[in-house]
Design a protein around this motif. Structure first.
Motif, PDB file in Angstrom:
ATOM      1  N   VAL A  84       0.358  -1.577  -0.133  1.00 48.27           N
ATOM      2  CA  VAL A  84       0.205   0.433  -0.143  1.00 48.27           C
ATOM      3  C   VAL A  84       1.021   0.968  -0.191  1.00 48.27           C
ATOM      4  N   TYR A  85       1.077   1.255   0.992  1.00 46.02           N
ATOM      5  CA  TYR A  85       2.551   2.591   1.326  1.00 46.02           C
ATOM      6  C   TYR A  85       4.180   2.779   0.092  1.00 46.02           C
ATOM      7  N   LYS A  86       5.016   1.681   0.065  1.00 46.31           N
ATOM      8  CA  LYS A  86       5.919   1.683  -0.877  1.00 46.31           C
ATOM      9  C   LYS A  86       5.752   1.362  -2.318  1.00 46.31           C
ATOM     10  N   PRO A  87       6.234   2.117  -2.985  1.00 49.57           N
ATOM     11  CA  PRO A  87       5.825   1.711  -4.502  1.00 49.57           C
ATOM     12  C   PRO A  87       7.073   1.282  -5.453  1.00 49.57           C
ATOM     13  N   VAL A  88       6.767   0.960  -5.915  1.00 42.93           N
ATOM     14  CA  VAL A  88       7.462   0.273  -6.460  1.00 42.93           C
ATOM     15  C   VAL A  88       8.752   1.033  -7.653  1.00 42.93           C
ATOM     16  N   ILE A  89      10.004   1.332  -7.873  1.00 38.27           N
ATOM     17  CA  ILE A  89      10.870   1.758  -8.579  1.00 38.27           C
ATOM     18  C   ILE A  89      11.460   1.536  -9.159  1.00 38.27           C
ATOM     19  N   VAL A  90      10.831   1.646 -10.450  1.00 34.83           N
ATOM     20  CA  VAL A  90      12.032   1.785 -11.939  1.00 34.83           C
ATOM     21  C   VAL A  90      12.494   3.136 -12.443  1.00 34.83           C
ATOM     22  N   SER A  91      13.834   2.504 -12.649  1.00 38.65           N
ATOM     23  CA  SER A  91      15.338   3.080 -12.826  1.00 38.65           C
ATOM     24  C   SER A  91      15.792   3.057 -14.490  1.00 38.65           C
ATOM     25  N   VAL A  92      16.083   4.029 -14.690  1.00 37.90           N
ATOM     26  CA  VAL A  92      16.613   4.036 -16.648  1.00 37.90           C
ATOM     27  C   VAL A  92      17.885   4.572 -16.438  1.00 37.90           C
ATOM     28  N   THR A  93      19.014   3.742 -16.517  1.00 37.75           N
ATOM     29  CA  THR A  93      20.027   3.867 -16.398  1.00 37.75           C
ATOM     30  C   THR A  93      20.594   3.935 -17.811  1.00 37.75           C
TER      31      THR A  93
END
Length: 1135
Positions: A84-93
């Motif tokens: 609920v309170y933690k998002p999925v973090i998508v990082s592009v490098t």
């Protein structure tokens, strides 16, 4: 089906969540070459996966098609809470090509985005999002590019099966804890250079035996110079591994809510100026973050129980300073956390138990923390230690079992003050006392995904109302069957007559063609015989007779009520003779209608309509003549039974005379006609409450608020009802809504008055301008001959005095240098115009002067420039602009003061409808709300009216005297005092009070009864001229039989018999059953020697029940004077 899903859910303990990064768009290389990049997926502290290097396309798109997954536990409530309170973090490098002498490849982070997993907990198995990738370094102006210019990433989230069953979704809820800013924080916080964590925390249950400590720790200490521009966004509470703008929740802007629509501790009018000052001129700590919390059905039940039992919920606030100590006995390092300025805000969560409530927002005062106080108020210990451990990052998943003590951790937490001493558990340290000295408050918003108490929908309420009182169609306008039969007979006569006329024209076609018909009797008789012969020989006579037969049979049945054959031949002959005569007469009537060339005369206009009958009934009520009042109400119903207002008024009259059962029936009839008739819903609910049928009463009162949601009376009476049945939270909800609507209505009235004042001011200005122009034209016309002399005199004076120019002195060089630069650019005309505009603004918006002053101070503070060496360029988050570019904050609207409280409005309405029991509750609530010295005049006035209706004259007099002490010029107070004196036969003081009422500028509510009673006092004192004039005022205001009777009596006593007869005739038209009117008409006829009319009027007076013995005696004496006697007089007098 639901049980089967629950069984399957218990069988599977976990579910795999798959994250699929499909493609990226608008991805450009930083080196102007083909982009080579990788994508990384993180959740919380864990890296779920990272793709290999993938080359982009020429159109700046990259097809990643990369999948990563992890297993989520379905039996651990904390795992669901993480979703609920933690998002999925998508990082592009971006992976840069390796240059010479470089051993490893270099990489640059292009952007990040956070994906919300909340749809998975709402039952979705698969959903796709396309979100912007936020760069790690925003532009220097503090704003990012628009979403259309930013790189975008397309991600798909899926599960094999739904995480929760339908029953679990229906029983669960989501708690959102949103913290904005803490204002008026202690100034000593700016004097420290240490890196403190500003923390807010509160415990929330997530299951039957577990609770989480909801903690938000990313607070920033800001000075008054640092402001947030419009459109500021909220952050994720968990910002681990998130850079800059990616930490903001998309489409989650901070709302701008007026003070009057907030909950909290600072909603009073006197607090508004303090809040505006704190928001513009004082330091604050800003979080602007949101922490969500998932609660299963057991946790929701526990949450509701705690709120109902304690009402308040603790929100702890503190500063946490990590301090490292190097050596322990085992040689390890131990980190000690120091807590400073430990405070707590007690938020009233009771509004969350309102039906349909999902949101709570307001400013709450921060108090010094006290362990004993928090135990007394919420029966819960402090969670400051656990919150500090969460902040430190050493123990990020601290939870506790509800009702059990937590285990001690290896981490040391102390509550130290800035001077190094440890504060005790009761918060008696000097640090926390600064909250009280500065009146620190924190803006908090609580949101729920679903209301804790569902609100009944309008359709459900309407269905229940129809179950109690089934609706029916309105009464049809029925035509009497006998009249309908006669109309049918007349139509048949008309039809047959037209057929006979056609036969006559065919027989005499030749004669009619010559346009000349002999009118000789013998010729006419001959043509009639020919017509009869033709009809008989052709059979048309029998055909016409058969057409008439059916109509005649209906006349016999409906008009003569004959349905059986006659046994006696004589009776049959008599009946046939009577029937023949009747049919011949009606045949002539029908032929007259058919052959008539004149229009029908319009129906006469009814003199007395429904409104006049209601007025007469109210007049009879005031005079205590309840029998006459009931007759008027019943006549009103007889005129139109389809109007719910007629039934409602009759029901309120039944309440006055104490006939509760009949009143209930009247209100029920009104609701059967119109089930959305709000006054009927309210009064029927009150009657049910009086009969202790509270469930039924609640249904109807709640239905009234649903039909008209902005009805102040409906909400107030619903709150009073809830108070009487001890539903405190529901009562608080209803009364709060009533107060909000009352403020909104006062605000509309103020706006309308302001517009009216502005229009009047503009009209006056235009009129004055036109008048000045006319004066100038006239002046030029009269002084045209002296213009040259005036010019020469002015030139001569200007040669002597070079410095003055017109009426203004030229400023010196020194004053020019000292003046501000912007003042030299303003011309004389512009300055005058600006002065006029400012003056008009002060006249129209004087209430906003303080806010404007604060705004000017803030602008002047910013005009000196911005200098903060510790702030890096581009460090301002989304929605926050550089201080030099910040627009002034919009002024908060000042809450107006309503002219009446909600209780006084309810008391006024309940007095008018004779609901005295509920009126006492409204007045009692008003008495509790204010101290006795601050009670408004309306309270004593309504209380006196109530006691007057209950015939407690002594108590009513005491209260009305108290009201006059508060407001000596209130016309209604003097009128009530006059009524009290009149009903206690103290006519001298009653006259004085009534005369004072008429002398005042303000008009009393019920002037008609005041005129009648004052005029009757004048009649008793033989002041006939005053009585006549006062009765005429009553006739002009609202004529009635009594007012015209009074005029007639006064004129008769003064000897003006013609005017007396006219007035009595008017009275007789309005009510021909008034015995005194007939009696005085008899006297007038006797005085004018019209014995026959006098006798007729006298007989009518006796017939309608003349009971005034003095009037009868006067008539008898007058009859003896003129030698006209009546034997009935002695009989009446002897009785």
């Amino acid at each position: 089906m639901a049980n089967q899903e629950d069984t399957e859910k218990r069988q599977r303990t976990s579910e795999t969540i798959t994250i699929s990064v499909v493609r990226g768009r608008n991805l450009k290389s930083t080196k102007n070459e083909t982009l080579t990049s990788t994508v990384k997926i993180e959740f919380g502290h864990n890296v779920i996966g990272e793709s290999s290097k993938i080359e982009g396309k020429s159109d700046y798109t990259v097809d990643y098609n990369y999948n990563a997954s992890w297993s989520c536990s379905l039996i651990d409530p904390l795992a669901l809470d993480d979703l609920v309170y933690k998002p999925v973090i998508v990082s592009v490098t971006e992976v840069l090509s390796r240059e010479r002498k470089q051993k490893e490849e270099r990489s640059i982070l292009l952007g990040q985005t956070c994906i919300d997993l909340l749809p998975l907990l709402k039952g979705e198995e698969r959903f796709t999002v396309r979100q912007p990738l936020f760069p790690p370094n925003p532009h220097a102006d503090g704003h990012t590019d628009t979403f259309s210019n930013l790189p975008q990433i397309e991600v798909e989230i899926s599960t094999a099966e739904p995480l929760l069953s339908e029953s679990e979704i229906a029983g669960s809820n989501m708690f959102s804890f949103r913290v904005e800013s803490a204002y008026a924080v202690p100034e000593v916080w700016h004097q420290s250079n240490l890196a403190y964590h500003y923390v807010t925390a509160t415990p929330i249950p997530v299951s039957q035996d577990k609770e989480v400590y909801v903690t938000i720790a990313n607070g920033n200490l800001k000075s008054a110079m640092e402001r947030e521009g419009p459109g500021a966004q909220r952050k994720w509470a968990s910002t681990i591994n998130i850079t800059n703008h990616a930490s903001y929740i998309i489409n989650s802007n901070l709302p701008v809510v007026p003070f009057k629509d907030e909950d909290g501790d600072l909603t009073k009018r006197e607090d508004h100026q303090f809040r505006v000052e704190c928001e513009t001129d004082r330091s604050r700590v800003t979080w602007n973050a949101e922490r969500r919390c998932w609660m299963d059905s057991d946790a929701v039940s526990i949450f509701k129980t705690r709120i109902a039992h304690h009402r308040v919920w603790p929100i702890e606030i503190m500063k946490v300073l990590p301090q490292t100590q190097t050596k322990t006995r085992k040689g390890a390092h131990e980190e000690e956390l120091s807590i400073h300025f430990h405070g707590v805000a007690y938020v009233d969560f009771a509004p969350l138990l309102y039906p349909g409530a999902q949101r709570l927002r307001g400013a709450y005062l921060v108090q010094p923390f006290s362990e004993s106080e928090i135990q007394d108020k919420v029966e819960h210990r402090s969670i400051a230690d656990e919150a500090a451990q969460i902040v430190s990052g050493l123990n990020r998943s601290v939870t506790s079992a509800i009702g059990k003590k937590t285990k001690k951790t290896t981490q040391s937490v102390t509550n130290k003050q800035s001077d190094g001493t440890v504060a005790d558990g009761d918060g008696t340290g000097t640090e926390a006392q600064a909250y009280l000295e500065n009146k620190t408050f924190i803006m908090i918003e609580i949101c729920l995904d679903k209301p804790l108490v569902p609100k009944r929908p309008p359709s459900s309420l309407a269905k229940r109302v129809s179950e109690y009182i089934p609706p029916r169609s309105i009464f049809p306008t029925r035509i009497r069957s006998a009249q309908k039969t006669l109309d049918s007979y007349h139509k048949q006569v008309d039809h047959v007559a037209k057929l006979i006329l056609n036969e006559y024209r065919l027989l005499n076609k030749g004669i009619l063609g010559n346009h000349h018909m002999p009118q000789d009797t013998e010729i006419v008789d001959e043509r009639r015989k020919e017509l009869l012969y033709e009809l008989n020989t052709s059979g048309k006579y029998f055909a016409f007779k058969e057409q008439m037969k059916h109509a005649i049979v209906k006349v016999v049945r409906e008009k003569f009520l004959i349905t059986k054959p006659f046994e006696d031949k004589d009776q049959l002959n008599n009946f046939l003779s009577e029937l023949y005569s009747y049919l011949i007469d009606e045949m002539h009537v029908g032929l007259s209608k058919a052959l008539s060339m004149k229009d029908d005369a319009p129906p006469p206009v009814t003199v007395i309509d429904a409104n006049m009958m209601k007025h007469f009934a109210k007049e009879a009520e005031e005079n205590g003549n309840y029998e006459l009042a009931a007759r008027y109400y019943q006549e009103r119903l007889a005129c139109n039974k389809n109007d719910p207002c007629h039934w409602f008024d009759y029901g309120t009259f039944c309440l006055l005379i104490g006939d509760i059962n009949k009143a209930e029936e009247c209100f029920k009839e009104a609701l059967t006609i119109n089930q959305q008739f709000v006054p009927g819903l309210i009064l029927y609910g009150i009657v049910c409450h009086m009969d202790e049928r509270n469930d039924e009463a609640e249904t109807f009162l709640e239905a009234a608020t649903t039909v008209e949601h902005d009805n102040i009376l409906a909400w107030t009476i619903l709150g009073l009802f809830y108070n009487s049945i001890e539903k405190e939270i529901f009562a608080e909800m209803a009364l709060k809504e009533a107060c909000r609507l009352n403020l909104l209505q006062a605000e509309k009235i103020d706006c309308n008055n302001l517009e009216t004042t502005s229009d009047d001011h503009q009209l006056n200005s235009d009129a004055k301008l036109n008048k000045d122009k006319d004066k100038e034209i006239a002046l030029e016309a009269t002084e045209s001959q002296s213009i040259e002399a005036e010019i020469s005199r002015t030139v001569a004076e200007s040669d002597k005095h070079e410095s003055p120019v017109g009426d203004h002195q030229i400023p010196s060089t020194h004053s020019l240098e000292a003046a501000p630069s912007h003042s030299l650019k303003v011309s004389n005309t512009t300055s005058k115009k600006g002065t006029t505009q400012k003056r008009g603004s002060r006249q129209g918006k004087s209430g906003l002067s303080n806010i404007a002053a604060n705004k000017n101070r803030a602008q002047s503070a910013l005009s000196g420039g911005w200098s903060n060496p510790d702030t890096e360029i581009g460090s301002f988050p989304a929605g926050v602009v550089q201080p030099t570019e910040i627009p002034p904050p919009p002024p908060r609207p000042i809450t107006p003061i309503p002219d009446q409280s909600t209780y006084m409005r309810a008391a006024q309405f309940l007095l008018r409808v004779n609901a005295f029991q509920m009126c006492e509750k409204a007045l009692g609530a008003e008495l509790i709300q204010y101290p006795k010295s601050d009670l408004p005049t309306q309270y004593y006035l309504h209380l006196a009216q109530l006691k007057l209706q209950m015939k407690q004259y002594d108590v009513a007099e005491r209260n009305i005297e108290e009201a006059l002490i508060h407001d000596y010029t209130n016309s209604n107070c003097w009128a009530i005092l006059g009524h009290i004196k009149y009903l206690t036969s103290n006519y001298k003081e009653a006259r004085s009070a009534y005369e004072r009422t008429l002398a005042l500028i303000d008009t009393a509510d019920n002037m008609h009864i005041i005129y009648l009673r004052l005029a009757s006092i004048y009649l008793g004192e033989k002041l006939y001229e005053n009585a006549k004039n006062t009765f005429l005022l009553a006739c002009k205001h609202s004529p009635s039989c009594l007012s015209w009777l009074g005029v007639g009596i006064a004129c008769y006593r003064m000897g003006d018999l013609s005017e007396a007869e006219e007035a009595l005739s008017e009275a007789n038209v309005l009510n021909n059953h008034d015995a005194e009117v007939w009696g005085y008409l008899s006297l007038v006829c006797l005085r004018t020697n019209r014995e026959e009319e006098a006798e007729q009027a006298y007989k009518y007076a006796l017939k309608v029940g003349l009971s005034n013995k003095e009037l009868l005696q006067e008539i008898n004496e007058q009859q003896k004077v003129i030698g006209f006697g009546n034997p009935l007089v002695s009989t009446i007098l002897s009785q």
